[in-house]
Write an enzyme that holds these catalytic residues in place. Structure first.
Site, PDB file in Angstrom:
ATOM      1  CD  GLU A 166      -2.222   1.487   2.799  1.00 21.19           C
ATOM      2  OE1 GLU A 166      -2.792   2.561   3.041  1.00 21.19           O
ATOM      3  OE2 GLU A 166      -2.001   0.612   3.652  1.00 21.19           O
ATOM      4  CG  ASP A 167       1.540   3.231   3.241  1.00 17.95           C
ATOM      5  OD1 ASP A 167       0.666   3.691   2.509  1.00 17.95           O
ATOM      6  OD2 ASP A 167       1.432   3.158   4.470  1.00 17.95           O
TER       7      ASP A 167
END
Length: 746
Positions: free
Chosen positions: A96-97
């Site tokens: 996600e990051d």
């Protein structure tokens, strides 16, 4: 969300030492049980996570890697999962990051871990999009949760750590996350058998959704701590002597009930903290082999009840029939010294581990039972079936049903052949029919309960023997939804009722796409939601169906298109004004609460039209927020309104900050509830207190008496909360009045 930052070399060295310390702390309790391959897997995942998150920080300013390490520690220690889950927890935010992809993780760690992280990533992306629970996308989130039980467990651990560090967030974010937690994640933890985590999630949610109530109870628990500890120690000492005489190996733990459970009891019973008597719980954990577990549990039970008088209404036997999560324990509430109720829980070491670790321990102790036969997999199958078949006509109702089926207490009923089925408390014979099989439910006419004929609406009780009567001519009816409470029954009934409607709606969807294109309006989920609100319909299915049948025609759609920009602009303006970039906090001067009686909205403190919500009737001085309705403008609710949690969890994007300011243009109605011992002159004393204050106006007074006890309600107009509190203090001082409280129910 992680954010890049610049740090000095000295700070980096200090943080690297701290990261290593936290990593070792994470593995401290599980290291000896891990194989060499397990340790290598976890170290590999840790190294990748440290590298991936090296330039990222949390809102607290700490290195972002502290969060996945903390989540992995919860997964290892508090849930009790193994190396695969610990590794997945360490990397749960990597896709996600950071620049790493799912393919990268699959190549490095295999399909199993990649699939778990994929599920966690999908949930994180949906949450970032501010997906409301009423959206169909939230159902996709729940489908993701149910693909692998470890996704649920790691996500619960992730949410627990987020809640533990929520103080670094903006107030509006705190309220949204806390409301979402109490609405879905606490019930999920409950259903997974993680009762300690469920209690902590509930307490932390209460801390942010109702801070005044939370801290008031917390203060009183602190003030009475020494007294409670001494009381529990004395109670335990007597029990220990009795159990030692029998040569039992055991441990006794004493605790105070959670803040949230105390708060719920106070609200439910309408009593202050001082009148909550069953604050104490004692747990007796004994050592036993599997063969003698039940025998010893009942033996200890008899010894406890020899010492103290039990409350027969509070006896719970989850050893003979465990909960659907695998939870086993004997609960009995006894009258302790000083006439105080104490709950005593009796369980073996194995039962205690199942109770503490939930599903993880359930799998550990399943012995030769195949995974497909476990109650957990049974539940996961039911969740997927419900989500895939649930009609979206009323998505809020769907979420309420889902939560109900997670949280509800259970009853146990029998088929004529003696098979046992568990159902939520309040389930009808119709729910039982669908629990047996969908075809049985679809064709049921009635039920014989304990040999007597009852309608399908009959609410079953634990121990009932139920025989379902069916007919091939019978079909589901609309009124069945009035007494079906289980998600499976409701989804099957709706699916049958709406099968024809869906076919027509599919055609209507295609027609709508063409008509919107002609009007130069993009077809999207947001557009469909706005159409649903514009035409006051309950689902997207209704929108498509009404287009197909001509109820919504070209002129209606043009009217929507003309007003659409204004509708969208309203939400965008409120969102920008309500949630701009946060400014540093400055110390505010003391405010004279007696002069607070006018509302402003958003960070710019605009004066806007609004209505007071009738569900909670806020008055000046109450903590409030604004809710943007579709057709009635802004409704103002109290922060602790009974509907606050649902509104914050479901419609966070329609919440606007509201604040009372000094003005004197309006009065507000408030309802005061009284109870006490009746006497001559009581009514005149009450009216005197209200009437002597010239700035108060009493609209009504209603008193009723039975056997010397009176109940009463007074409706008064006040300028603000301070004024109301003053008159309530005076009422409390009247001879014979026992309780005075503000209420919202006429």
């Amino acid at each position: 969300m992680a954010t890049p930052t610049v740090i000095t070399q000295e700070q980096l060295e200090r943080e690297n030492i701290e990261i290593t310390r936290r990593y070792k702390e994470m593995l401290k309790n599980t290291y000896v049980t891990l194989s060499d391959d397990d340790k290598k897997l976890i170290r590999k995942a840790f190294d990748l996570a440290v590298e991936a998150h090296k330039d990222q920080r949390r809102k607290t300013g700490e290195p972002y890697i502290y969060h996945p390490i903390a989540v992995a520690k919860i997964v290892a220690d508090e849930i009790g999962l193994g190396a695969t889950s610990i590794a997945a927890a360490l990397m749960h935010d990597v896709v996600e990051d950071t620049e790493y992809t799912l393919d990268d993780l699959e190549k490095l760690f295999g399909k199993k871990i990649a699939k778990i992280i994929d599920g966690l990533t999908k949930i994180a992306i949906l949450n970032k999009q501010d997906v409301s629970i009423q959206s169909e996308n939230y159902k996709k989130l729940l489908l993701t949760l149910s693909e692998d039980v470890r996704v649920i467990l790691i996500k619960i651990a992730d949410r627990l750590h987020n809640m533990r560090t929520l103080e670094s967030m903006r107030e509006d974010k705190q309220l949204k996350i806390a409301s979402e937690t109490i609405f879905i994640y606490a019930p999920l933890a409950h259903r997974m058998g993680l009762y300690n985590i469920k209690s902590e999630l509930e307490d932390l949610s209460l801390r942010y959704t109702k801070p005044d109530d939370y801290y008031a109870i917390d203060r009183k628990l602190t003030e009475t701590k020494e007294e409670r500890v001494n009381y529990i120690n004395n109670f335990v000492s007597t029990l220990q002597d009795k159990l030692n005489e029998e040569g039992l190996e055991f441990e006794i733990k004493g605790r105070t009930k959670s803040i949230n459970s105390i708060y719920r009891k106070m609200v439910k019973q309408g009593i202050p903290f001082e009148e909550v008597f069953d604050l104490f719980a004692i747990r007796i954990i004994y050592r036993s082999d599997r063969k003698n577990e039940k025998f010893l549990a009942w033996k200890i039970y008899s010894m406890v009840t020899d010492l103290y008088i039990p409350n027969p209404k509070r006896m719970r036997d989850w050893i003979t029939q465990p909960k659907s999560t695998g939870y086993e324990s004997l609960h009995v509430t006894v009258m302790g010294p000083l006439a105080r109720w104490i709950e005593v829980q009796i369980r073996s070491e194995r039962m205690d581990e199942v109770a503490e670790m939930g599903i993880a321990a359930h799998y550990k102790y399943k012995e030769n039972i195949s995974e497909d036969d476990t109650k957990v997999d049974e539940w996961i199958h039911q969740v997927r079936e419900m989500l895939e078949q649930e009609d979206t006509k009323d998505a809020i109702e769907f979420m309420d049903n889902f939560k109900f089926n997670l949280y509800s207490k259970e009853i146990y009923v029998f088929t004529p052949k003696g098979d046992l089925h568990s159902l939520p408390k309040g389930a009808s014979s119709l729910d039982f029919a669908y629990a047996i099989h969908s075809n049985v439910g679809d064709h049921c006419l009635g039920a014989k309960v304990n040999g007597k004929l009852y309608p399908l609406s009959y609410k079953l009780q634990s121990g009932d023997l139920v025989e379902i009567i069916t007919s091939s001519q019978q079909k589901p009816k609309l009124e069945w939804l009035e007494y079906a409470i289980t998600s499976k029954a409701r989804s099957k009934i709706k699916a049958s009722l709406n099968s024809d409607k869906r076919k027509i709606a599919e055609e209507g969807k295609e027609v709508l796409i063409r008509k919107l294109r002609h009007l130069k309006v993009d077809f999207s989920e947001q557009t469909v939601n706005q159409l649903q609100q514009f035409f006051k319909l309950t689902s997207s299915l209704d929108v498509f169906y009404n287009v197909a049948t001509g109820v919504i025609d070209n002129a209606d759609l043009r009217q929507y298109a003309d007003r659409n920009s204004g509708f969208t602009g309203l939400f965008n303006r409120f969102r920008k004004s309500t949630f701009p970039t946060p400014k540093p906090k400055v110390e505010q001067p003391l405010v004279d609460k007696t002069k607070l009686d006018s509302l402003v909205f958003g960070n710019d403190e605009e004066r806007l039209d609004y209505e007071i919500a009738s569900c909670c009737n806020p008055i000046p001085g109450d903590k409030v927020f604004g809710f943007i309705t579709v057709s009635k403008g802004i409704k103002v609710h109290k922060v602790d309104c009974p509907n606050s949690i649902s509104l914050q969890a479901n419609y966070a994007y329609r919440i606007i900050k509201a604040k009372w300011i000094d003005s004197s243009q309006r009065e507000f109605k408030a309802l005061i509830e009284l109870q006490g011992i009746d006497r001559s002159g009581m009514v005149s004393d009450i009216t005197l207190v209200v009437s002597k204050n010239n700035s108060l106006n009493m609209h009504s007074i209603n008193l009723s008496e039975e056997a010397g006890i009176f109940d009463g309600k007074i409706t008064v107009s006040v300028k603000n909360k301070h004024q109301l509190e003053e008159v309530m203090k005076e009422l409390q001082n009247i001879e014979g009045i026992q309780t005075v409280k503000r209420t919202y129910k006429n």
